[in-house]
Write an enzyme that holds these catalytic residues in place. Structure first.
Site, PDB file in Angstrom:
ATOM      1  N   HIS A  16       0.656  -1.140   0.058  1.00  0.00           N
ATOM      2  CA  HIS A  16       0.054  -0.003  -0.116  1.00  0.00           C
ATOM      3  C   HIS A  16       0.687   1.168   0.163  1.00  0.00           C
ATOM      4  CE1 HIS A  16      -2.938   2.649   2.370  1.00  0.00           C
ATOM      5  NE2 HIS A  16      -3.489   2.574   1.317  1.00  0.00           N
ATOM      6  N   HIS A  58      -0.997  11.343  -2.004  1.00  0.00           N
ATOM      7  CA  HIS A  58      -2.204  10.859  -1.628  1.00  0.00           C
ATOM      8  C   HIS A  58      -2.962  12.149  -1.365  1.00  0.00           C
ATOM      9  CE1 HIS A  58      -5.249   9.765   1.343  1.00  0.00           C
ATOM     10  NE2 HIS A  58      -5.126   8.479   0.677  1.00  0.00           N
TER      11      HIS A  58
HETATM   12  O1  G3P Z   1      -6.314   1.792  -3.203  1.00  0.00           O
HETATM   13  C1  G3P Z   1      -6.720   1.302  -1.913  1.00  0.00           C
HETATM   14  C2  G3P Z   1      -6.370   2.304  -0.895  1.00  0.00           C
HETATM   15  O2  G3P Z   1      -5.235   2.921  -1.242  1.00  0.00           O
HETATM   16  C3  G3P Z   1      -7.509   3.477  -0.606  1.00  0.00           C
HETATM   17  O3  G3P Z   1      -7.065   4.414   0.333  1.00  0.00           O
HETATM   18  O4  G3P Z   1      -6.802   6.515   1.233  1.00  0.00           O
HETATM   19  O5  G3P Z   1      -5.030   4.681   1.146  1.00  0.00           O
HETATM   20  O6  G3P Z   1      -5.865   5.748  -0.977  1.00  0.00           O
HETATM   21  P1  G3P Z   1      -6.114   5.507   0.177  1.00  0.00           P
HETATM   22 MG    MG Z   2      -4.539   4.857  -2.380  1.00  0.00          MG
END
Ligand code: G3P
Ligand code: MG
Length: 248
Positions: A16, A58
């Site tokens: 992630h 992000h």
């Molecule tokens: O792609 C899944 C996840 O990254 C979504 O949440 O806020 O971490 O981008 P976020």
């Molecule tokens: Mg994400």
């Protein structure tokens, strides 16, 4: 290759934000950390800078993850290039830069690693971002054995990505599952639903598979939870815990 339900080529684990807890999120340093732990696929967030460059970030604003101030959509790539996107995390990453999608794509391809590009538009730029990310991803991964998986919470962005590069696989991100989630996925010609793991259950996974959709989920950091989701037949899990959850 064309990614379909049958030819689904992605590993069961995805790092992630490029492994963005152990290293600054959405940087190449984070991807290096994930790769060092054996991860073969990386999720990261892509959006447009003010001059149209696609960059990894992000938030819509710079404060949390860089030493800059203001909106990402309010600065040029040249201005972004001067920012430190590592010090906020720890001194060891001081000076780490904000990567462009082109830079991240080149690094991943050179290392034979796969990508899940989350299209994360700044407010008001949904269609523009979806199209720009898809066109750039098409060019960058043209000669790669496995195309990047494009995902977004924004159906408008995914629709634009579909118009721009229909051959690239798409997944609809979902914080919760509306009643018509299968129809929504089908309208965007998605190969997968990408849901918050809290809204999943064994029956939901089975229902998706019956409908010809793969199931991705985010963000699973507890190894016991990952094991349970595996038992439910999850196809792919996005995690920060690259040091505690095995890569495949
Ligand atoms: O792609 C899944 C996840 O990254 C979504 O949440 O806020 O971490 O981008 P976020
Ligand atoms: Mg994400």
């Amino acid at each position: 290759m064309k990614v379909t339900y049958e030819s689904w080529p992605y590993p069961r684990r995805v790092a992630h934000r490029g492994a963005g807890l152990l290293a600054p999120e959405n940087t190449l340093a984070a991807m290096r950390v994930g790769a060092a732990h054996g991860y073969r696929m990386f999720e990261f967030d892509a959006k447009l800078a003010g001059d149209g460059a696609v960059v990894l970030m992000h938030d819509a604003t710079l404060e949390r993850t860089t030493d800059g101030r203001g909106r990402v959509a309010g600065v040029t790539l040249g201005e972004l290039a001067k920012l430190d996107a590592g010090s906020w995390h720890s001194a060891q990453f001081a000076g780490e830069g904000v990567p462009t999608l082109a830079r991240a794509g080149a690094w991943l391809k050179a290392n034979r690693l796969m990508a899940n590009v989350e299209i994360k538009p700044c407010p008001g730029l949904e269609a523009q971002t979806g199209a720009a990310v898809a066109l750039e991803a098409r060019a960058l991964w043209r000669d790669a054995p496995v195309p990047p998986l494009l995902s977004s919470f924004s159906e408008e962005a995914l629709a634009a990505a579909k118009r721009a590069a229909p051959e690239l696989p798409r997944a609809l991100l979902a914080h919760s599952l509306p009643e018509d989630w299968i129809e929504r996925c089908r309208a965007l010609d998605c190969v997968a639903i990408d849901a918050n793991h809290h809204v999943l259950a064994a029956e939901v996974v089975a229902h998706a598979h019956d409908a010809g959709l793969r199931v991705v989920c985010y963000t699973v950091n507890d190894p016991d939870r990952a094991e349970l989701l595996d038992r439910w037949g999850l196809d792919c899990m996005i995690t920060d815990a690259v040091d505690r959850i095995d890569p495949d």
